[in-house]
Design a protein around this motif. Sequence first.
Motif, PDB file in Angstrom:
ATOM      1  N   THR A 163       0.902  -1.069   0.051  1.00  0.00           N
ATOM      2  CA  THR A 163       0.124  -0.104  -0.012  1.00  0.00           C
ATOM      3  C   THR A 163       0.867   1.168  -0.139  1.00  0.00           C
ATOM      4  N   GLU A 165       2.399   3.025  -2.093  1.00  0.00           N
ATOM      5  CA  GLU A 165       1.850   4.040  -3.412  1.00  0.00           C
ATOM      6  C   GLU A 165       0.554   4.907  -2.940  1.00  0.00           C
ATOM      7  N   ASP A 166      -0.341   3.953  -2.397  1.00  0.00           N
ATOM      8  CA  ASP A 166      -1.784   4.329  -2.111  1.00  0.00           C
ATOM      9  C   ASP A 166      -1.667   5.215  -0.865  1.00  0.00           C
ATOM     10  N   ARG A 167      -0.781   4.994   0.047  1.00  0.00           N
ATOM     11  CA  ARG A 167      -0.546   5.826   1.299  1.00  0.00           C
ATOM     12  C   ARG A 167      -0.081   7.107   1.119  1.00  0.00           C
ATOM     13  N   ALA A 180      -0.455   8.764  -2.102  1.00  0.00           N
ATOM     14  CA  ALA A 180      -1.705   9.353  -2.785  1.00  0.00           C
ATOM     15  C   ALA A 180      -2.488   9.864  -1.826  1.00  0.00           C
ATOM     16  N   ALA A 181      -2.926   9.012  -0.877  1.00  0.00           N
ATOM     17  CA  ALA A 181      -4.178   9.598   0.244  1.00  0.00           C
ATOM     18  C   ALA A 181      -3.203  10.648   0.766  1.00  0.00           C
ATOM     19  N   ILE A 216      -6.939   2.087   2.404  1.00  0.00           N
ATOM     20  CA  ILE A 216      -6.891   3.741   3.208  1.00  0.00           C
ATOM     21  C   ILE A 216      -7.926   4.406   3.025  1.00  0.00           C
TER      22      ILE A 216
END
Length: 75
Positions: A9, A11-13, A15-16, A50
């Motif tokens: 995660t 990259e998602d973190r 982005a968030a 996320i």
Amino acid sequence: MSSMIDKVTAEDRRAAADILDDLQAVLHAAEVELPSLGIDWRSAKATGVILIDLGAARPDVIERLVVVLRRGMRP
């Protein structure tokens, strides 16, 4: 050592965190402060999902947010 969820995660973190910064900047420009606004890192770590937590706010703050959103929706 990072857990597998942390690695998957990452990259998602990022982005968030970026979108949260953008949201805070827009709300600040509109003079709206959501005091509990943040990322639910605990859930993210447990589930890999996320979520941005808008938190709790006084009715007058939400009223101001509604005004801003309505203004932005006008053609």
